[in-house]
Write an enzyme that holds these catalytic residues in place. Sequence first.
Site, PDB file in Angstrom:
ATOM      1  N   LYS A 143     -12.529 -10.318   5.409  1.00 51.60           N
ATOM      2  CA  LYS A 143     -12.782 -11.000   3.877  1.00 51.60           C
ATOM      3  C   LYS A 143     -11.430 -11.733   3.615  1.00 51.60           C
ATOM      4  CE  LYS A 143     -12.642 -10.477  -0.554  1.00 51.60           C
ATOM      5  NZ  LYS A 143     -12.221 -11.749  -0.688  1.00 51.60           N
ATOM      6  N   GLU A 185      -0.887  -2.910   2.129  1.00 47.08           N
ATOM      7  CA  GLU A 185       0.269  -3.809   2.067  1.00 47.08           C
ATOM      8  C   GLU A 185       0.302  -4.687   0.708  1.00 47.08           C
ATOM      9  OE1 GLU A 185       2.900  -4.379   4.103  1.00 47.08           O
ATOM     10  OE2 GLU A 185       2.249  -2.888   5.613  1.00 47.08           O
ATOM     11  N   CYS A 220       4.963 -11.645  -0.152  1.00 48.79           N
ATOM     12  CA  CYS A 220       5.429 -10.222  -0.770  1.00 48.79           C
ATOM     13  C   CYS A 220       6.903  -9.919  -0.581  1.00 48.79           C
ATOM     14  CB  CYS A 220       4.490  -9.185   0.027  1.00 48.79           C
ATOM     15  SG  CYS A 220       4.683  -9.578   1.985  1.00 48.79           S
ATOM     16  N   GLU A 258       7.030  -8.448 -10.179  1.00 47.62           N
ATOM     17  CA  GLU A 258       6.710  -9.344  -8.818  1.00 47.62           C
ATOM     18  C   GLU A 258       5.951 -10.791  -9.646  1.00 47.62           C
ATOM     19  OE1 GLU A 258       3.210  -9.056  -6.224  1.00 47.62           O
ATOM     20  OE2 GLU A 258       4.667  -9.605  -4.599  1.00 47.62           O
TER      21      GLU A 258
HETATM   22  P1  NAD Z   1      -5.332  -9.713  -4.654  1.00 46.34           P
HETATM   23  O1  NAD Z   1      -5.154  -8.405  -4.814  1.00 46.34           O
HETATM   24  O2  NAD Z   1      -5.715 -10.458  -6.006  1.00 46.34           O
HETATM   25  O3  NAD Z   1      -6.506 -10.343  -3.756  1.00 46.34           O
HETATM   26  C1  NAD Z   1      -6.204  -9.937  -2.313  1.00 46.34           C
HETATM   27  C2  NAD Z   1      -7.671  -9.663  -1.792  1.00 46.34           C
HETATM   28  O4  NAD Z   1      -8.201  -8.684  -2.518  1.00 46.34           O
HETATM   29  C3  NAD Z   1      -8.686 -11.095  -1.905  1.00 46.34           C
HETATM   30  O5  NAD Z   1      -9.191 -11.218  -0.862  1.00 46.34           O
HETATM   31  C4  NAD Z   1      -9.401 -10.740  -3.075  1.00 46.34           C
HETATM   32  O6  NAD Z   1     -10.859 -11.182  -3.128  1.00 46.34           O
HETATM   33  C5  NAD Z   1      -9.677  -8.996  -2.808  1.00 46.34           C
HETATM   34  N1  NAD Z   1     -10.054  -8.104  -3.811  1.00 46.34           N
HETATM   35  C6  NAD Z   1     -10.108  -8.394  -5.094  1.00 46.34           C
HETATM   36  N2  NAD Z   1     -10.625  -7.620  -5.931  1.00 46.34           N
HETATM   37  C7  NAD Z   1     -10.961  -6.626  -5.080  1.00 46.34           C
HETATM   38  C8  NAD Z   1     -11.888  -5.412  -5.280  1.00 46.34           C
HETATM   39  N3  NAD Z   1     -12.009  -4.887  -6.300  1.00 46.34           N
HETATM   40  N4  NAD Z   1     -12.386  -4.839  -4.057  1.00 46.34           N
HETATM   41  C9  NAD Z   1     -11.933  -5.370  -2.832  1.00 46.34           C
HETATM   42  N5  NAD Z   1     -11.272  -6.372  -2.619  1.00 46.34           N
HETATM   43  C10 NAD Z   1     -10.894  -7.197  -3.745  1.00 46.34           C
HETATM   44  O7  NAD Z   1      -4.078 -10.557  -4.124  1.00 46.34           O
HETATM   45  P2  NAD Z   1      -3.647 -12.069  -4.022  1.00 46.34           P
HETATM   46  O8  NAD Z   1      -3.398 -12.636  -5.272  1.00 46.34           O
HETATM   47  O9  NAD Z   1      -4.590 -12.692  -2.958  1.00 46.34           O
HETATM   48  O10 NAD Z   1      -2.307 -11.932  -3.178  1.00 46.34           O
HETATM   49  C11 NAD Z   1      -0.819 -11.655  -3.749  1.00 46.34           C
HETATM   50  C12 NAD Z   1      -0.782 -10.124  -3.743  1.00 46.34           C
HETATM   51  O11 NAD Z   1      -0.539  -9.854  -2.427  1.00 46.34           O
HETATM   52  C13 NAD Z   1       0.799 -10.138  -4.043  1.00 46.34           C
HETATM   53  O12 NAD Z   1       0.978  -8.723  -4.855  1.00 46.34           O
HETATM   54  C14 NAD Z   1       1.803  -9.837  -2.775  1.00 46.34           C
HETATM   55  O13 NAD Z   1       2.942  -9.441  -2.937  1.00 46.34           O
HETATM   56  C15 NAD Z   1       0.546  -9.122  -1.996  1.00 46.34           C
HETATM   57  N6  NAD Z   1       0.922  -9.386  -0.451  1.00 46.34           N
HETATM   58  C16 NAD Z   1       1.548  -8.542   0.072  1.00 46.34           C
HETATM   59  C17 NAD Z   1       1.684  -8.612   1.567  1.00 46.34           C
HETATM   60  C18 NAD Z   1       2.155  -7.416   2.485  1.00 46.34           C
HETATM   61  O14 NAD Z   1       2.284  -7.593   3.529  1.00 46.34           O
HETATM   62  N7  NAD Z   1       2.854  -6.459   1.818  1.00 46.34           N
HETATM   63  C19 NAD Z   1       1.432  -9.656   2.242  1.00 46.34           C
HETATM   64  C20 NAD Z   1       0.923 -11.003   1.312  1.00 46.34           C
HETATM   65  C21 NAD Z   1       0.620 -10.638   0.139  1.00 46.34           C
END
Ligand code: NAD
Length: 506
Positions: free
Chosen positions: A187, A262, A298, A398
């Site tokens: 997803k 992650e 990230c 962040e």
């Molecule tokens: P987000 O947490 O808003 O969303 C990530 C994913 O989770 C999306 O697909 C979203 O639809 C899904 N999601 C949202 N609510 C959910 C729920 N209740 N249950 C299951 N899935 C759900 O994050 P974002 O805004 O897309 O990405 C930014 C964040 O991701 C930043 O904090 C960044 O640091 C982190 N990130 C981490 C890494 C890593 O490798 N550590 C890599 C990229 C991004």
Amino acid sequence: MSETVTTDPVARYVRGREFKLLIGGELVDALDGGASESFDPSTGELLAQVPEASAADVARAVAAAEAAQPAWRALGLRGRTACFRRFGELLTERLEELAMLDAIDSGNPIRAMRDDVRICMPYIEGWPALAAALAGQAIPASPGNLHYTSHAPYGVVGRITAFNHPLMFAVTRPLPALIVGNTVVVKPAPQTPLSTLALAELCAEAFPPGVFNIVTGGAPAGDALVTHPRVKRIAFTGSVPTGLTIQRRAAESGWVKHVSLELGGKNAMVVFPDVDVEEAVEGAIFGMNFNVCQGQSCGSNSRVLVHRRIYDEFVRRAAERVEAFVVTTSYREDADMGPLVSAQHRERVAAYVEAGVAGGASLVTGGGHPDGAPRGGWFLNPVVFADVRPEMAIAREEIFGPVMSVLPWDDYDEMLASANGVELGLTAAVWTNDLDLAHATAERLDAGYVWINDSTRHYFGTPFGGTKNSGLGREESIEELSSYLETKVVHTRLKDPATALRRMEA
Ligand code: NAD
């Protein structure tokens, strides 16, 4: 192979196109006809309607994955590797289209998105090689008996990804689960679904039906995957709050699940006074990922702790570098930086910039809308803050955007306390020519991945992941492969040879 597109790429790759879910090898609409909209961050205009998967669609995808899994496992490593190879060929053939879809849909600059597709190749080749090296153990746990381990895939793995590298995550993150015999339901993030939905066409060709399933949607679709009884293994890339929600919801489902996370970073780059300042600035600019995803990464070194002796020069050079960026429509060839992913996210980042100024940090450069960029787009000029103090929000939280805070330091212990004084611990970087100092400092930094005289680069095979609230588990390595397998021990009681022989003679 790559071709240069000079005509309107939105018209060429998006308009009039139908985007479908991939379930059981079929490209399908959502069951209830659910749809959502995807926007062009460079203009703010509507790009496309995409299917919005409901819980029923997620259940269909899980059922298809479950049905396909035994045959996929039985195919063996060689058979699965052949599918990976085909997948790689298709990706190469469609590199330009997929890169353009990412640039258009996410706002990331096109040159970087071509690299994102190319970056997939070492993973496609690397995972089968690592999987071939997986081995069980014979354990001398008791005399005269045989104890050995074997490993089995979980079955269906749920893979939820973030918006900042849409295609690269959709390709590379499911691969380790797949290569060891699991099937997957992927997803992607709702802001950036287009490249993953285009990828569905390639997956349908490269993999047997049901092995690689793709559902789009927001939190409800993600939650349906997390709480599904037949998905024991969840792997997540995203924010800390969502990671915590997933852990809670997984437990509330009443099923014991293996969740790996992650999450975010507020990563420190520590610069000692003996460095070549120009080179260190280059490392910081590169490490901020300004030119890859507007700093929405990230791993970005968004806190740069620079020794006072070279501080002024460092800040001046950093500002000069970012001021030279061409910030414009992400799918223009000359774009060094595009817009942020959504209007909401731009507001969030801009609010941090305002808070930084209000809190007394010096805004050396950036903020505001770049000259020449389309008015409707969600652009923000790259920001360099100086005179940042460790307690400020811009130094602790962040931001996930093009905002680099530069903090001066004089005292080593205070600098280290500041570097480690946040709730996140994903990456860090140390810049010095003194090898002892570099390693001693790397040892003392509380982060899962530390670069010395380098930044942001990932090296396949080295475990990537965070300490503290930055996550759980390690990726891109043998540790990640193992995390998609459950261990079984087989114990054999070996009879005394004399007893066995006596029986044979009787
Ligand atoms: P987000 O947490 O808003 O969303 C990530 C994913 O989770 C999306 O697909 C979203 O639809 C899904 N999601 C949202 N609510 C959910 C729920 N209740 N249950 C299951 N899935 C759900 O994050 P974002 O805004 O897309 O990405 C930014 C964040 O991701 C930043 O904090 C960044 O640091 C982190 N990130 C981490 C890494 C890593 O490798 N550590 C890599 C990229 C991004």
